[in-house]
Design an enzyme around this catalytic site. Structure first.
Site, PDB file in Angstrom:
ATOM      1  N   TYR A 166       0.833  -1.209   0.000  1.00 55.12           N
ATOM      2  CA  TYR A 166       0.000   0.000   0.000  1.00 55.12           C
ATOM      3  C   TYR A 166       0.876   1.270   0.000  1.00 55.12           C
ATOM      4  CZ  TYR A 166      -3.697   3.138   1.786  1.00 55.12           C
ATOM      5  OH  TYR A 166      -4.591   4.157   1.977  1.00 55.12           O
ATOM      6  N   LYS A 170       0.878   4.036  -2.826  1.00 54.89           N
ATOM      7  CA  LYS A 170       0.450   5.394  -2.483  1.00 54.89           C
ATOM      8  C   LYS A 170       1.546   6.424  -2.764  1.00 54.89           C
ATOM      9  CE  LYS A 170      -3.819   5.104  -1.327  1.00 54.89           C
ATOM     10  NZ  LYS A 170      -4.786   5.454  -2.377  1.00 54.89           N
TER      11      LYS A 170
END
Ligand code: NAD
Length: 308
Positions: A166, A170
């Site tokens: 993640y 991101k």
């Protein structure tokens, strides 16, 4: 009178069936935008799929007198995204605003993570955002108008234990923004990144209840609306949550220049404090600004003239 309006504008908001995306979709519609409410309707880890949530948001928008259509594509599926954009064009004839918000979590420490889980999260966040922006891009260029937002996270900007997939995805939002900001500028396409922190199902078990009560998605949407407005800035990473708004920036220190036999790992170690000294640090406008700075440093250190 609210003077930030979206009358006549068409917006796509991905992952808009719940959480932040829902709040953004409602906020855009409340100020006049026609909204494509995209949502695959998956659980937090990306499993399952239902159109209920996106259809409920469409019904909410219509009930307040607004315009909305639902589309249930998976943002990581390019053909599905192209179909969504084609349907929006058939219905409303333009796409002005692209809010990339859909996302999932598959948290595990890097030691325990299967690469399939790494790839899946990158697929949804990075490839999904690129798919939607890419499908909107030629339309925005032809219109000479576009506003694109990517949704990053403090996990990507600063790190978070257990979120290598993640966090990497991101942080990639920033890289995508940096380049699209440069490429979009001549066609009046402005590209920004939102780094929200909100109480949604994504953070359900992570926040103390008193903090969660302060961090409603609706406290973030005003910042998003500014980032996609007529007078939006471009190339901004806007932190937002509970009414706080901040900007994250990347700076480069002036550093040092080591020539020839002085350019050794030992000298780098000895001068590391000076290399990392933040005094007079600056933002680089683009990649070649850095190249130019280094070449000019070296030329100056060698007493050479460099016209660049
Ligand atoms: P959420 O889980 O409430 O909503 C995400 C939505 O995205 C869901 O409705 C889901 O069905 C949809 N979705 C997931 N995969 C999809 C896919 N492949 N295609 C289309 N739709 C898909 O989460 P949220 O907290 O509202 O998060 C929204 C965005 O903000 C995410 O990108 C998230 O990573 C980011 N974010 C959230 C926080 C936070 O504190 N909640 C912090 C930083 C970043």
């Amino acid at each position: 009178m609210d003077n930030i309006r979206f009358d006549g504008r068409v917006a796509i908001v991905t992952g808009a069936g719940t959480g932040l995306g829902r709040s953004h979709a409602l906020g855009l519609a409340a100020r006049g935008a026609r909204v494509v409410v995209n949502d695959l309707g998956v659980s937090q880890d990306g499993t399952g799929a239902t159109s209920e949530a996106s259809e409920a948001v469409v019904a909410e928008i219509r009930a307040m007198g607004g315009w909305a259509m639902a589309h249930g594509c998976d943002v990581s599926d390019e053909a599905g995204v192209n179909d969504m954009v084609a349907q929006a064009m058939d219905l409303w004839g333009r796409i002005d605003i692209c809010v990339n918000n859909a996302g999932i979590l598959m948290d595990k420490t890097f030691a325990k993570m299967e690469m399939s889980a790494f790839r899946k999260v990158v697929d949804v966040h990075l490839i999904g955002s690129a798919n939607v922006a890419h499908a909107c891009w030629p339309i925005m260029r032809a219109q000479q108008y576009g506003r694109v937002v990517f949704t990053s996270s403090a996990s990507g900007l600063y790190g978070n234990f257990g979120q290598s997939n993640y966090g990497a995805a991101k942080a990639a939002m920033m890289g995508l923004m940096n380049v699209l900001h440069l490429e979009g500028a001549r066609d009046n396409i402005r590209v920004n990144t939102l780094a929200p922190t909100a109480a949604t199902r994504m953070t359900e078990n992570l926040l103390p209840p008193e903090a969660a009560a302060l961090l409603a998605p609706e406290t973030i949407t005003p910042g998003l609306l500014y980032l996609v407005s007529e007078d939006a800035p471009s190339h901004v990473i806007l932190g937002a949550g509970a009414g706080s708004y901040t900007q994250t920036r990347i700076y480069e220190t002036p550093g040092i220049t080591l020539l020839d036999e002085a350019n050794t790992p030992e000298t780098v170690a000895a001068q590391f404090a000076q290399i990392t000294d933040p005094e007079n640090q600056t933002e680089m406008a683009d990649a070649f600004s850095q190249t130019k700075k280094y070449a000019l440093n070296a030329a100056q250190a060698r007493g050479l003239k460099l016209d660049w």
